[in-house]
Design a protein around this motif. Structure first.
Motif, PDB file in Angstrom:
ATOM      1  N   PRO A  55      -3.291   5.426  -0.330  1.00  0.00           N
ATOM      2  CA  PRO A  55      -3.851   3.721  -0.040  1.00  0.00           C
ATOM      3  C   PRO A  55      -5.105   3.500   0.583  1.00  0.00           C
ATOM      4  CG  PRO A  55      -1.866   4.482   0.882  1.00  0.00           C
ATOM      5  CD  PRO A  55      -2.510   5.625  -0.060  1.00  0.00           C
ATOM      6  N   ALA A  56      -6.035   4.827   1.357  1.00  0.00           N
ATOM      7  CA  ALA A  56      -7.056   5.128   1.798  1.00  0.00           C
ATOM      8  C   ALA A  56      -7.912   4.115   1.402  1.00  0.00           C
ATOM      9  CB  ALA A  56      -7.187   6.434   2.261  1.00  0.00           C
ATOM     10  N   THR A  72     -11.358   9.126   2.928  1.00  0.00           N
ATOM     11  CA  THR A  72     -10.691   9.318   1.434  1.00  0.00           C
ATOM     12  C   THR A  72     -11.343  10.035   0.879  1.00  0.00           C
ATOM     13  OG1 THR A  72      -9.191   8.854  -0.877  1.00  0.00           O
ATOM     14  CG2 THR A  72     -10.418   7.883  -0.185  1.00  0.00           C
ATOM     15  N   ILE A 109      -8.165  -0.171   2.363  1.00  0.00           N
ATOM     16  CA  ILE A 109      -8.051   0.001   3.864  1.00  0.00           C
ATOM     17  C   ILE A 109      -8.920  -0.193   4.910  1.00  0.00           C
ATOM     18  CG2 ILE A 109      -5.934   0.850   3.577  1.00  0.00           C
ATOM     19  CD1 ILE A 109      -6.753   3.485   5.793  1.00  0.00           C
ATOM     20  N   ASN A 110     -10.042  -0.011   4.309  1.00  0.00           N
ATOM     21  CA  ASN A 110     -11.711  -0.096   5.387  1.00  0.00           C
ATOM     22  C   ASN A 110     -11.700   0.556   6.518  1.00  0.00           C
ATOM     23  OD1 ASN A 110     -13.948  -1.637   6.322  1.00  0.00           O
ATOM     24  ND2 ASN A 110     -12.719  -2.922   7.265  1.00  0.00           N
ATOM     25  N   LEU A 133       1.037  -1.398   0.130  1.00  0.00           N
ATOM     26  CA  LEU A 133      -0.178   0.108   0.186  1.00  0.00           C
ATOM     27  C   LEU A 133       0.569   0.896   0.014  1.00  0.00           C
ATOM     28  CD1 LEU A 133      -3.156  -0.294   2.804  1.00  0.00           C
ATOM     29  CD2 LEU A 133      -2.741  -0.409   0.010  1.00  0.00           C
ATOM     30  N   LEU A 134       2.054   0.910   0.243  1.00  0.00           N
ATOM     31  CA  LEU A 134       3.077   2.692   0.658  1.00  0.00           C
ATOM     32  C   LEU A 134       3.298   2.831  -0.600  1.00  0.00           C
ATOM     33  CD1 LEU A 134       5.494   2.771   3.718  1.00  0.00           C
ATOM     34  CD2 LEU A 134       3.614   4.492   2.719  1.00  0.00           C
TER      35      LEU A 134
END
Lengths: 633, 204
Positions: free
Chosen positions: A17-18, A254, A21-22, A11-12
């Motif tokens: 990435p948001a 996000t 991620i839930n 994810l980085l």
């Protein structure tokens, strides 16, 4: 299985990435539920998270004991590639579980350009692309949403389609799968049982006829079992008007499109624009009451923390209590820095009054959709607005402080001539003159009038379903004619790429043969077709050549109204006879009134479905509606 | 109209777990929504587009968590700090949890400038023998390449022990060195990756 440990290190490098991620505020987890359903929007999180169907359907499934609903979205294109490289399958958000471990997955079909993304979704999930490839232990793949009203171009990829509103139909369908699986039924037994349920279409139970046979028999479907229904009528959520307009929703981290509290104030629109599929498929009109809406807005804002609320529907300013609703919502939100928005602007001064009620001091742009440049063509399409309505709206808007206005038009409507195109330029320029007259001289430089046009896409289940689309080259010629006809510098012209509208028309009008085209295009790299930067025209062209299909014939052929179209077995409740009559009235440039203001137009929806328009109170005509009403007296 | 008296709160929160992956903007939006959910009497700015009077502390990069992050909030009414705290906690998600709040002077320096020195702790996937600290780091800012001299920003030593690295950076009015950029430069070429990255303290 939890894929998070594999996902997290990737994810980085991911953009935003948001989206993967839930853990958003409001998401529901039911880890102990034995039966698991995954609702998928076939595009990225930002585009799908605010989707109303997704929220509603996840909630109704979670409301069933022992059933859990999770969400999944297609990752952004570059992350799809990263996942393939890392052998990470498509995952759900709530438990980060592989999508192919769910009992059932549901994919909404929001628009025609999402077709290749469905294959991208299935492939990334490791689920067989064709229903016929799936085994006893594979998930069932259900489809639904607007494009399910012509399901054929998607038919081979789905086990079953839910036609119409899913509030009740989806849990019923899932219960059949759950109960029959528990009893050890086979996949084909379950699908057969689903086909017997109202509003469910199981394409594998029918053979696809040749054009000649279809026209001779009146249906493209040949049932392979005697009890497979020959017409599948849409489902309606009869409790809509009475049900609370507030229901729990997820607040994303996000930024997403429509990132606000969305309160659905009414469903359906009976204005009867002859090109509009939504106007046909969401009938009849059902309004929630002002009390329901106002208390839902307050409860929703408190529970979510949103600073914006949108009162959504196909025609919010047609709600019989809209002035009361906006006044009360305004008052409830005073001093809290909350914005209120009304998505669809009715084209008359009443519409502007309503926009002004919620605009506060900040007035961006207003958007109106006259759709056609001349009264003749507006009568053809049954867009019941006059120039006076538009100019009344412009006068009111610019006097109230707006300085920018966008006008939407369609190019290539049935019966359109060059005069109609020049009429667009003329209408916009006269609208500009009106705007100028309504604004103090020192502010006139700020006035902007823009024309935005898109190529007409003939939609299934509308009176214009038999009309072919004009070719993209001809569309460009007409756009150029329009551009050359606009003489004012302050009026600018924008247009959508006709090449994507062409694919939309094929998907809208195609039969089962179009599915192979989608599959071939996807295999050649087409995906995210709705993203301008991703649209891969060559892939679609090569795909057509490879399978010997003429997409031009599908998109551009016009038929008589007795021609049986490939979706004739799917019913919105509006009869083919009525659609044909509307098409004839269009030819004669005659309009049909809105049945929520005037008499019934006999579309057939209410008697077919055993339901009526449900208005919170009688609708009072204004603008062009009052004109029509007076003429009728 | 007389100026309304406002009550200024400084709120401390954690940014941890997978929510360390949120951007500063995403954190700001999430916290503003938590304040609204908490039902607090927050002040709203006047003017064209009214918004909540909330101000955030120094930004953290995507992927970097924080043990004690800050924001300032102005209320129109006095609410006891412990009540504010429990209302905010009830409205927050676990990995973005409010941990403390106190009233501060209305003239106190903003959370974003009051604590220019930040201390970070990084856990690596495995222990390393030594850390190569570059003297100069090249960064691209507003399409312009810039050279940052590491020692201008580092306060004290970069302490390294086994799989843990700790260091402090000072942000300057002219700019700052991002902690993730510094770590990336230090770890270049080493067969390790970062397991967790957190700002553990902020001070004046």
């Amino acid at each position: 299985m939890n894929l998070w440990p594999q996902l997290e290190p990737l994810l980085l490098q991911a953009e935003r990435p948001a989206r993967y991620i839930n853990h958003e505020f409001g998401c529901v987890r039911k880890p102990d539920a034995a039966f698991r359903f995954c609702m998928i929007y076939p595009d990225t999180y930002e585009l799908g998270q605010a989707n109303q169907a997704l929220r509603i359907l996840v909630n109704v499934v979670n409301a069933v004991d022992d059933m859990a609903a999770e969400r999944a979205f297609l990752p952004a294109p570059e992350f799809c590639d990263v996942m393939r490289k890392e052998h990470l399958p498509l995952f759900s958000l709530e438990s980060c579980a592989p999508v192919n471990e769910f009992d059932v997955i549901g994919i909404t079909l929001p628009h025609e350009l999402a077709a290749t993304n469905i294959l991208e979704t299935l492939d990334l999930a490791g689920i067989g692309l064709h229903a016929s490839d799936r085994g006893e232990d594979d998930p069932f793949v259900f489809g639904g949403g607007p494009c399910a009203f012509n399901p054929e171009p998607y038919a081979p990829f789905f086990d079953a389609f839910n036609i119409g509103e899913g509030e009740e139909a989806l849990p019923e369908g899932l219960m059949i799968v759950r109960d029959m699986r528990a009893q050890g039924a086979t996949r084909s037994e379950i699908l057969h049982a689903l086909s017997q349920l109202d509003g469910w279409y199981v394409p594998s139970l029918y053979a696809w006829r040749t054009e000649q046979d279809a026209q001779a028999t009146g249906s493209w479907l040949e049932p392979l079992t005697p009890d497979a229904p020959t017409t599948i009528e849409k489902r309606i959520f009869e409790g809509f008007a009475e049900s609370p307009a507030w229901e729990p929703c997820i607040v994303p981290f996000t930024e997403v499109v429509h990132d606000r509290l969305n309160v659905e104030v009414l469903r359906g629109c009976a204005r009867g624009c002859r090109f509009c599929q939504a106007g046909m498929m969401y009938r009849p009109v059902r309004e929630r009451s002002a009390d329901n809406i106002v208390s839902s807005v307050i409860a929703g804002l408190e529970a979510t923390g949103y600073d914006e609320v949108s009162l959504t529907s196909l025609s919010t300013t047609d709600h019989s209590q809209i002035a009361e609703i906006l006044t009360r919502v305004n008052k409830a939100c005073e001093g809290k820095g909350v914005r209120i928005s009304v998505p669809s602007q009715r084209l008359d001064s009443f519409g502007v009054d309503m926009a002004e009620l919620v605009a506060g001091q900040k007035k961006g742009g207003l958007t109106f959709a006259p759709e056609a440049g001349t009264q003749r063509l507006r009568n053809v399409i049954n867009k019941n607005v006059t120039e006076d309505d538009l100019f009344g709206a412009i006068d009111a808007a610019f006097a109230a402080g707006w300085r920018r206005c966008k006008l939407y038009f369609m190019i290539g409507l049935p019966t359109e001539t060059d005069e109609d195109i020049k009429g667009i330029a003329s209408l916009a320029q006269r609208a500009y003159d009106r705007a100028k007259a309504a604004v103090p001289p020192e502010q006139r430089g700020a006035i902007r009038m823009s024309i935005s046009c898109a190529l007409f896409v003939p939609k299934a289940q509308t009176p214009f379903q038999w009309d072919g689309q004009i070719a993209p080259d001809e569309a460009i010629r007409r756009v150029n004619l329009l551009r050359n006809s606009v003489k004012y510098k302050a009026v600018d012209v924008h247009w959508h790429d006709p090449k994507t509208s062409f694919v939309e028309a094929v998907m809208s009008r195609g039969g089962r043969e179009a599915a192979a085209w989608v599959e071939q295009a996807w295999m050649r790299g087409a995906r995210f077709d709705a993203w301008t930067e991703c649209f891969n025209e060559q892939a679609w062209r090569d795909a057509a050549e490879a399978i010997g299909l003429s997409p031009e014939a599908i998109a551009q052929t016009s038929y008589e109204t007795d021609y049986v179209m490939p979706w004739a077995h799917i019913s919105t409740g509006a009869s083919q006879k009525w659609l044909a009559r509307e098409r004839r009235l269009a030819e004669r440039e005659q309009t049909t009134p809105d049945c929520t203001y005037e008499q019934c137009s006999a579309c057939g929806v209410c008697p077919h479905l055993g339901i009526d328009n449900m208005l919170a109170k009688p609708r009072v005509a204004s603008g062009s509606n009052s004109r029509v009403a007076q003429e009728g007296e | 109209m007389a100026e309304q008296q406002l009550f200024r709160l400084r709120v401390t929160f954690k940014k941890q777990g997978r929510l360390a992956l949120l951007s500063h903007l995403e954190i700001a939006r999430a916290l503003e929504r938590a304040v609204r959910r908490a039902g607090l009497p927050f002040a709203v700015s006047q003017g064209f587009s009214p918004h909540m009077k909330i101000a955030f502390g120094a930004a953290l990069p995507v992927g970097v968590g924080g043990a004690a992050e800050l924001f300032d909030l102005q209320l129109t009414q006095y609410v006891p700090a412990d009540e504010v705290l429990s209302a905010l906690q009830a409205a927050s998600v676990e990995d973005l949890m409010v941990t403390a709040c106190e009233y501060i002077e209305s003239k106190a320096a903003a959370a974003s400038v009051a604590y220019p020195i930040s201390t970070y702790r990084v856990c690596l996937s495995e222990p390393i023998d030594r850390l190569e600290i570059p003297e100069i780091i090249h960064v691209v800012r507003k399409k312009k390449e810039k050279e940052l001299c590491v020692k201008d920003f580092v306060v004290g030593d970069i302490a390294h022990k086994g799989d843990t690295v700790e260091f402090s950076l000072e942000s300057k009015p002219t700019g700052s060195l991002r902690p993730d950029v510094l770590m990336k430069a230090c770890l270049e070429g080493l067969p390790v990756h970062i397991v967790s990255f957190e700002r553990i303290a902020q001070r004046a």
